[in-house]
Design an enzyme around this catalytic site. Structure first.
Site, PDB file in Angstrom:
ATOM      1  N   ASP A  23      38.215 -22.834  -1.028  1.00 27.01           N
ATOM      2  CA  ASP A  23      39.515 -22.222  -1.645  1.00 27.01           C
ATOM      3  C   ASP A  23      38.915 -20.721  -2.150  1.00 27.01           C
ATOM      4  OD1 ASP A  23      42.169 -22.229  -2.471  1.00 27.01           O
ATOM      5  OD2 ASP A  23      41.836 -22.965  -4.358  1.00 27.01           O
TER       6      ASP A  23
ATOM      7  N   ALA B  29      42.190 -20.062 -10.700  1.00 25.01           N
ATOM      8  CA  ALA B  29      43.073 -19.265  -9.731  1.00 25.01           C
ATOM      9  C   ALA B  29      41.963 -18.997  -8.464  1.00 25.01           C
ATOM     10  CB  ALA B  29      43.248 -17.796 -10.219  1.00 25.01           C
TER      11      ALA B  29
END
Length: 375
Positions: free
Chosen positions: A268, A302
């Site tokens: 990710d 994030a």
């Protein structure tokens, strides 16, 4: 011309084999044979399939959403340094025109012989709900419509591999069935879906959970939520960000105990991966990286700066699995999810020569993509 790589240990689907030599012709593995008794020559310590990172947003200062075709080349080379032989370029929630343009850039990308192989695109958003939205901006969320899905499939020109969506959205089950009929994998996340809603999505053909535990309803003993559905349903693949921040090491161990054959290690990763601490941007807003951890102004995680080779080592250290299991989570399992295990994910005659040499601490030493030495 034939290449031969000699290894002290070589990982096949069935486990490690000692003292093996692997033969490659024209980018394809043609044979794996024992090294003759008395022959002391070895090129590498450990030889394994190259890793596959199915969830990559950015790294090395660039992002998949950047309006610059060179960004994909930069990313492909960056991923190769992690032992990644193949990857999916992952979009984020954004205006539809920006997503369309990103998919077209990915479709038009041509393989760089110094980088990892780009397998296609992964559409993460815009079909999410505000609860558990992570870094995705809710003002760009959209409702599911088959016509719009087909518009993006057309933009991807046959390269769209996976789509992530929230299963509680109206028409989600119709969208899942439509995507599956087009040969596209469907992952569930950035959602407040209940256990029952998640089960219904899996029944409709959804393949698993986006970065399990992050961006979804958690496990409760009276409402198992999306996490409970994923852990308990043997049909569900579970993406896992094994950096010790997104998921606590104890939870990594629990996940391995429940679902080791279904774990897919992902990064990710966003544009700060491989970069120094400082301010960066994701999903159109600023975030800050400190000590390698990226957080929004509100303090939420994030994206990550994780490298996939580090994720493999972390699974051995934190998850309590063997090196064989951890490597399969980064190679064989993603190949199976994508329907590519006949080509990638293991070392076997007839498969593409995406190969990784490791030392005894599982540090990448050399990568071959389609039989060509890359990094």
């Amino acid at each position: 011309m034939e290449q031969i790589i000699r290894a002290r240990r070589l990982l096949c689907e069935g486990g490690w084999r000692d003292d093996q030599q692997l033969h490659i012709v024209d980018g394809i593995i043609t044979a794996i044979q024992p090294i003759a008794v008395g022959d002391s020559r070895r090129d590498v310590e450990l030889l394994s399939p190259a890793y596959i990172d199915t969830h990559v947003h950015g790294g090395a200062g660039v992002d998949v959403m950047d309006d610059d075709p060179a960004a994909l080349t930069t990313l492909a080379r960056h991923k190769a340094c992690e032992g990644v032989g193949a990857w999916l370029a992952t979009t984020v929630t954004a205006p539809l025109a920006e997503i369309d343009a990103a998919l077209r850039r990915i479709a038009g990308y041509r393989h760089d012989p110094r980088g990892a192989q780009l397998l296609g695109s992964y559409l993460e958003g815009p079909w999410f709900t505000p609860e558990n939205r992570g870094a995705h901006l809710p003002e760009w969320f959209r409702e599911l419509a088959v016509a719009e899905i087909d518009q993006l499939i057309e933009a991807a020109q046959g390269t769209l591999r996976m789509v992530a969506l929230a299963p509680e959205k109206p028409d989600a089950l119709t969208a899942i069935r439509h995507l599956k009929a087009r040969g596209i994998r469907v992952m569930l996340g950035h959602s407040a879906a209940s256990y029952a809603q998640t089960q219904s999505a899996l029944d409709a053909g959804a393949d698993g959970l986006v970065h399990c535990f992050n961006g979804m309803s958690g496990l409760h003993h009276r409402e198992p939520g999306m996490v409970g559905a994923g852990l308990s349903d043997s049909r569900a693949w579970l993406e896992l960000i094994a950096d010790g921040h997104h998921v606590h090491p104890a939870v990594m161990r629990v996940t391995c105990q429940c679902a080791a054959p279904r774990i897919i290690l992902i990064t990710d990763a966003m544009r700060a991966a491989g970069m120094p601490d400082g301010l960066y941007a994701i999903c159109g807003h600023n975030v800050e990286m400190r000590a390698g951890v990226v957080r929004s102004a509100a303090g939420g995680l994030a994206g990550s700066t994780l490298a996939l080779d580090a994720a493999v080592r972390n699974m051995v250290s934190y998850g309590g699995v063997s090196s064989e299991q951890a490597i399969h989570m980064a190679s064989l399992h993603p190949a199976r999810l994508l329907g590519l295990s006949h080509q990638l994910g293991t070392l076997a005659p007839g498969k593409q020569a995406n190969i990784l040499a490791l030392d005894n601490q599982l540090i990448p030493q050399q990568l071959w993509v389609k039989g060509v030495a890359v990094a």
